[in-house]
Design an enzyme around this catalytic site. Structure first.
Site, PDB file in Angstrom:
ATOM      1  N   ASP A  21       0.832  -1.214   0.000  1.00  0.00           N
ATOM      2  CA  ASP A  21       0.000   0.000   0.000  1.00  0.00           C
ATOM      3  C   ASP A  21       0.864   1.261   0.000  1.00  0.00           C
ATOM      4  OD1 ASP A  21      -2.356   1.389  -0.055  1.00  0.00           O
ATOM      5  OD2 ASP A  21      -2.807   1.148   2.076  1.00  0.00           O
ATOM      6  N   GLY A  22       0.313   2.309  -0.590  1.00  0.00           N
ATOM      7  CA  GLY A  22       0.973   3.617  -0.544  1.00  0.00           C
ATOM      8  C   GLY A  22       1.548   4.090  -1.871  1.00  0.00           C
ATOM      9  N   ASN A  23       1.253   3.383  -2.950  1.00  0.00           N
ATOM     10  CA  ASN A  23       1.778   3.788  -4.266  1.00  0.00           C
ATOM     11  C   ASN A  23       1.301   5.189  -4.663  1.00  0.00           C
ATOM     12  OD1 ASN A  23       2.735   1.210  -4.337  1.00  0.00           O
ATOM     13  ND2 ASN A  23       1.431   0.495  -6.008  1.00  0.00           N
ATOM     14  N   ARG A  34      -0.790   9.127  -9.801  1.00  0.00           N
ATOM     15  CA  ARG A  34      -0.790   7.909  -8.993  1.00  0.00           C
ATOM     16  C   ARG A  34      -0.143   6.719  -9.720  1.00  0.00           C
ATOM     17  NH1 ARG A  34      -4.083   7.362  -4.794  1.00  0.00           N
ATOM     18  NH2 ARG A  34      -4.299   5.184  -5.353  1.00  0.00           N
ATOM     19  N   HIS A  38       2.471   3.279  -8.965  1.00  0.00           N
ATOM     20  CA  HIS A  38       2.277   1.855  -9.262  1.00  0.00           C
ATOM     21  C   HIS A  38       3.475   1.311 -10.038  1.00  0.00           C
ATOM     22  CE1 HIS A  38      -1.638   2.195  -7.607  1.00  0.00           C
ATOM     23  NE2 HIS A  38      -2.171   2.865  -8.609  1.00  0.00           N
ATOM     24  N   GLU A  68     -12.515  -4.484  -4.489  1.00  0.00           N
ATOM     25  CA  GLU A  68     -12.947  -3.100  -4.268  1.00  0.00           C
ATOM     26  C   GLU A  68     -12.189  -2.107  -5.156  1.00  0.00           C
ATOM     27  OE1 GLU A  68     -12.355  -5.195  -1.672  1.00  0.00           O
ATOM     28  OE2 GLU A  68     -14.401  -5.346  -0.897  1.00  0.00           O
ATOM     29  N   LEU A 132      10.596 -20.557  -4.311  1.00  0.00           N
ATOM     30  CA  LEU A 132       9.524 -19.747  -3.726  1.00  0.00           C
ATOM     31  C   LEU A 132       8.221 -19.875  -4.508  1.00  0.00           C
ATOM     32  CD1 LEU A 132       8.713 -17.243  -1.805  1.00  0.00           C
ATOM     33  CD2 LEU A 132       9.305 -15.836  -3.783  1.00  0.00           C
ATOM     34  N   ARG A 189       1.882  -4.863   6.287  1.00  0.00           N
ATOM     35  CA  ARG A 189       1.181  -3.813   5.527  1.00  0.00           C
ATOM     36  C   ARG A 189       2.031  -2.555   5.545  1.00  0.00           C
ATOM     37  NH1 ARG A 189      -5.009  -2.317   4.551  1.00  0.00           N
ATOM     38  NH2 ARG A 189      -4.640  -0.714   3.007  1.00  0.00           N
ATOM     39  N   ARG A 195      -5.154  -1.636   8.737  1.00  0.00           N
ATOM     40  CA  ARG A 195      -6.379  -2.392   8.478  1.00  0.00           C
ATOM     41  C   ARG A 195      -6.084  -3.556   7.535  1.00  0.00           C
ATOM     42  NH1 ARG A 195      -7.479   2.851   6.187  1.00  0.00           N
ATOM     43  NH2 ARG A 195      -7.153   2.836   3.941  1.00  0.00           N
ATOM     44  N   GLU A 208       0.885 -13.179  12.565  1.00  0.00           N
ATOM     45  CA  GLU A 208       1.487 -12.044  13.265  1.00  0.00           C
ATOM     46  C   GLU A 208       1.402 -10.838  12.332  1.00  0.00           C
ATOM     47  OE1 GLU A 208       2.542 -11.986  16.351  1.00  0.00           O
ATOM     48  OE2 GLU A 208       2.123 -14.111  16.644  1.00  0.00           O
TER      49      GLU A 208
END
Ligand code: IPE
Ligand code: IPE
Ligand code: MG
Length: 247
Positions: A21-23, A34, A38, A68, A132, A189, A195, A208
């Site tokens: 989050d936060g791009n 914005r 990204h 969303e 991975l 996050r 959230r 955790e």
């Protein structure tokens, strides 16, 4: 001592999930659109994936697009979809070279056809890789996943009524997108938001949680190491008391 050397290799989280989050804020702080954020977020993805693979993390789930997120301005949604295509194109060779297996969770068939086709191609190409497992959450939301599981249970068992007594956690988990993937041990996050935003609600029952102010495009493997070091200081009790864990 390097951050990496502070990590206890015997106590690695098996599965790390990340809400990237936060791009948008990162770009706007720099006076840009914005989408510029990204695009720069891809660099953070690359470094995090490499860092995780190098450490020997088994599963890394990245929340890339939520159900969303369709509600964002159309121009941003379109730009995100194109970015997905260009990123898959540019990263394919590296993923194969690094023995990464790509998986997805979310409603992939609800993505534009060219995006879902590209994804399926890369999933096939990397399906034999043993390093991975990189899981992209795309057109994903936890409530969608849970409702979808209920629909599948009903559809699949239409002919033979289910014995209610046989329904337990294990039964239900077989219908989630994450079947065969262990629950995340650690959730990260970025961007100082506290959230869950409809991510892996079922699977995170005992994860955790780690929050950092770093905006996603600035996130690098050292930030991943910091999160892991923090995780390793915690005591996971799963309802028991400390004395039972230390035995
Ligand atoms: C996360 O960054 C990327 C996606 C949700 C696709 P944002 O685009 O949410 O950036 P902020 O939170 O607005 O800064
Ligand atoms: C969550 O980020 C979804 C992804 C990281 C893809 P958002 O930025 O969309 O979350 P909210 O809506 O602000 O909680
Ligand atoms: Mg956001």
């Amino acid at each position: 001592m390097d951050l990496k050397d502070q990590i206890d290799k015997k106590n690695l989280p098996q599965h790390i999930a990340v809400i990237m989050d936060g791009n948008g804020r990162w770009a706007q702080k720099k006076g840009n659109q914005r989408i510029f954020g990204h695009k720069n977020g891809v660099k953070a993805v690359r470094d995090t994936v490499e860092g995780a693979a190098e450490l020997g993390i088994k599963f890394l789930t990245l929340y890339a697009f939520s159900t969303e997120n369709w509600n964002r301005p159309q121009q941003e949604v379109n730009a995100l979809m194109s970015l997905l295509i260009t990123t898959i194109n540019s990263e394919t060779d590296t993923l194969i070279k690094n023995n990464v297996r790509l998986l997805t969770i979310g409603n992939i068939d609800g993505l534009p056809k060219n995006v879902s086709a590209k994804l399926k191609g890369l999933i096939n190409k990397t399906s034999k890789n043993t390093g991975l497992s990189l899981i992209l959450a795309l057109n994903y939301s936890a409530r969608w996943e849970i409702v979808n599981a209920v629909k599948e249970i009903i559809t699949e068992n239409r002919q033979n009524p289910i014995d209610v007594g046989s329904i337990n956690n294990e039964f239900f988990e077989r219908y989630l997108n994450t079947k065969d993937i262990p629950d995340p041990d650690l959730l990260i996050r970025t961007s100082g938001e506290y959230r869950i935003s409809n991510f892996l609600i079922w699977q995170m029952a005992y994860s955790e949680l780690y929050f950092t102010e770093v905006l996603w495009p600035d996130f690098r493997r050292n930030d991943l190491y910091e999160a892991i070091i923090d995780y390793q200081k915690r005591e996971r009790r799963f309802g028991k008391v400390s004395e039972q864990i230390k035995k």
